[in-house]
Write a protein that holds these residues in place. Structure first.
Motif, PDB file in Angstrom:
ATOM      1  N   PRO A   1      -1.499 -10.963 -15.009  1.00  0.00           N
ATOM      2  CA  PRO A   1      -1.424 -10.788 -13.545  1.00  0.00           C
ATOM      3  C   PRO A   1      -2.769 -10.392 -12.947  1.00  0.00           C
ATOM      4  O   PRO A   1      -3.505  -9.579 -13.511  1.00  0.00           O
ATOM      5  CB  PRO A   1      -0.394  -9.662 -13.387  1.00  0.00           C
ATOM      6  CG  PRO A   1       0.423  -9.701 -14.632  1.00  0.00           C
ATOM      7  CD  PRO A   1      -0.507 -10.139 -15.724  1.00  0.00           C
TER       8      PRO A   1
ATOM      9  N   GLN B   1       1.307  -6.352  -6.727  1.00  0.00           N
ATOM     10  CA  GLN B   1       2.678  -6.363  -7.240  1.00  0.00           C
ATOM     11  C   GLN B   1       3.714  -6.501  -6.125  1.00  0.00           C
ATOM     12  O   GLN B   1       4.884  -6.762  -6.390  1.00  0.00           O
ATOM     13  CB  GLN B   1       2.953  -5.095  -8.057  1.00  0.00           C
ATOM     14  CG  GLN B   1       2.151  -5.044  -9.346  1.00  0.00           C
ATOM     15  CD  GLN B   1       2.545  -3.873 -10.231  1.00  0.00           C
ATOM     16  OE1 GLN B   1       3.459  -3.112  -9.931  1.00  0.00           O
ATOM     17  NE2 GLN B   1       1.854  -3.718 -11.345  1.00  0.00           N
TER      18      GLN B   1
ATOM     19  N   ILE C   1       5.755  -0.410  -7.398  1.00  0.00           N
ATOM     20  CA  ILE C   1       4.489  -0.711  -8.060  1.00  0.00           C
ATOM     21  C   ILE C   1       4.389   0.193  -9.286  1.00  0.00           C
ATOM     22  O   ILE C   1       4.583   1.402  -9.174  1.00  0.00           O
ATOM     23  CB  ILE C   1       3.303  -0.454  -7.112  1.00  0.00           C
ATOM     24  CG1 ILE C   1       3.340  -1.418  -5.922  1.00  0.00           C
ATOM     25  CG2 ILE C   1       1.979  -0.606  -7.858  1.00  0.00           C
ATOM     26  CD1 ILE C   1       2.271  -1.162  -4.877  1.00  0.00           C
TER      27      ILE C   1
ATOM     28  N   ASP D   1      -1.599  -0.958  -7.271  1.00  0.00           N
ATOM     29  CA  ASP D   1      -1.866  -2.391  -7.384  1.00  0.00           C
ATOM     30  C   ASP D   1      -0.974  -3.140  -6.394  1.00  0.00           C
ATOM     31  O   ASP D   1       0.129  -3.571  -6.726  1.00  0.00           O
ATOM     32  CB  ASP D   1      -1.614  -2.881  -8.813  1.00  0.00           C
ATOM     33  CG  ASP D   1      -1.879  -4.372  -8.954  1.00  0.00           C
ATOM     34  OD1 ASP D   1      -2.424  -4.978  -8.006  1.00  0.00           O
ATOM     35  OD2 ASP D   1      -1.523  -4.937 -10.001  1.00  0.00           O
TER      36      ASP D   1
ATOM     37  N   SER E   1      -4.811  -8.365 -10.419  1.00  0.00           N
ATOM     38  CA  SER E   1      -4.562  -7.117  -9.701  1.00  0.00           C
ATOM     39  C   SER E   1      -5.363  -7.068  -8.406  1.00  0.00           C
ATOM     40  O   SER E   1      -6.362  -7.759  -8.227  1.00  0.00           O
ATOM     41  CB  SER E   1      -4.899  -5.913 -10.581  1.00  0.00           C
ATOM     42  OG  SER E   1      -6.251  -5.951 -10.971  1.00  0.00           O
TER      43      SER E   1
END
Length: 358
Positions: A135, A263, A286, A260, A137
């Motif tokens: 992912p 998310q 998150i 982050d 960020s």
């Protein structure tokens, strides 16, 4: 192929092209379309006194195949930056951009060509070089894997940066009692004062400029630029997200951290009012927070100031999240790398910067 220097009427094409490149990419979150319009229109403080030129590269059948900015920042006057670059999966596309940029640099009498810095470190340093399936960020670079492959046919990486990530439960914050006593007696932590944004930005700028004076890609920031940066953030972060450390009554360092926010977003989304509202109402969760930046005055680097900041943050929010991630750290920044290895331990992602002396 041909390259066109674009004006205001085509700025939307520049921004839309990025969405086209990443439309099927599960990891892409749109972090640029919010800031790019002000950079393209030269409204952002970073553009004042600098040369900013936006370009589109077209195919022979008039399809856009790349977008990029060529920039000469007034505090980096010998360097032409290739910034905010996106292009389709063809080696020759970057080859044309590279040749064009070199020609422009020579016309301007510049000494260096730089790829990987987006005008200033606040807008990003380094192209993502691995971990493309992990992912992306908030605040970290993300680009296609083929970018690196094609770029390295023409330019070689000159600098590496790394981010780090760890489960908070695995962080060893059981500091010796002697160290804790020393920290408590000599250091205090204060949250930012966003009600007095000018004073806060001025302090942030002052410490930054002194802390990173020897960083290869950091150049002197202006308080107006940092005030713009902090003002744009103050609706999504809290005063606790910018911490200042004091040695007795003297401010000597800071730490900028935040959840982050990526998310909260689905593929291709940018951070907007609805996402933030859902988060603040507890409708979205998150599990990771990022220490994106910290700086300490050179004479206090080994004083325990950073440990004081980390210890304070750990006590403040350590139980609220599952993971801690760092922002990018230049591999030649020995102190920051040592601190990351001590507390966060494992490298998470790598980033590359390309610089060529002409």
């Amino acid at each position: 192929m041909y390259i066109v220097n674009i004006q205001a009427k085509n700025y939307k094409k520049f921004i839309r092209f990025q969405h086209e490149i990443y439309k099927d990419d599960e990891q892409f979150r749109d972090l640029q379309s919010v800031l790019l319009p002000d950079i393209l229109r030269k409204k952002a403080r970073i553009t004042k006194g600098s040369e900013i030129e936006a370009y589109l590269l077209y195919s022979d059948d008039n399809k856009i195949e790349a977008v990029f900015i060529l920039a000469v920042i007034d505090r980096l006057p010998d360097t032409l930056q290739i910034a905010f670059l996106d292009f389709i999966d063809k080696e020759e596309i970057f080859g044309e951009i590279y040749k064009f940029a070199k020609l422009k640099a020579k016309e301007k009498g510049l000494k260096k060509l730089l790829l990987g810095l987006n005008l200033h470190v606040n807008y990003g340093l380094g192209l993502l070089a691995d971990s493309f399936q992990k992912p992306a960020s908030f605040g970290s670079a993300y680009n296609k894997e083929y970018y690196i492959r094609h770029i390295e046919k023409y330019m070689q990486p000159t600098d590496l940066l790394y981010s780090y990530k760890i489960k908070i439960a695995d962080i060893g914050m059981n500091l010796p009692e002697r160290s804790l006593n020393y920290i408590e007696q000599n250091f205090s932590i204060r949250k930012a004062d966003f009600k007095n944004i000018k004073k806060t930005a001025a302090l942030y700028t002052e410490i930054n400029n002194k802390a990173f004076v020897n960083h290869k890609y950091y150049y002197t920031a202006r308080k107006e630029e940092d005030m713009e940066l902090l003002s744009s953030f103050k609706y999504i972060i809290k005063e606790e997200n910018l911490l200042f450390v004091y040695y007795r009554e003297k401010p000597i360092g800071f730490m900028l951290w935040y959840p982050d926010f990526n998310q909260l977003l689905s593929r291709g989304q940018s951070l907007g009012l609805m996402s933030i509202l859902k988060y603040k109402l507890g409708l979205k969760k998150i599990d990771t927070f990022k220490i994106t930046e910290f700086g300490v005055l050179p004479e206090y680097k080994n004083s325990g100031a950073v440990i004081a900041l980390i210890n304070y943050l750990y006590k403040l929010r350590g139980k609220c999240y599952k993971y801690l991630e760092s922002g990018w750290i230049w591999e030649k920044n020995i102190e920051s790398t040592a601190m990351a290895k001590r507390f966060i331990k494992k490298r998470y992602k790598s980033f590359k910067v390309y610089e060529e002396v002409l």
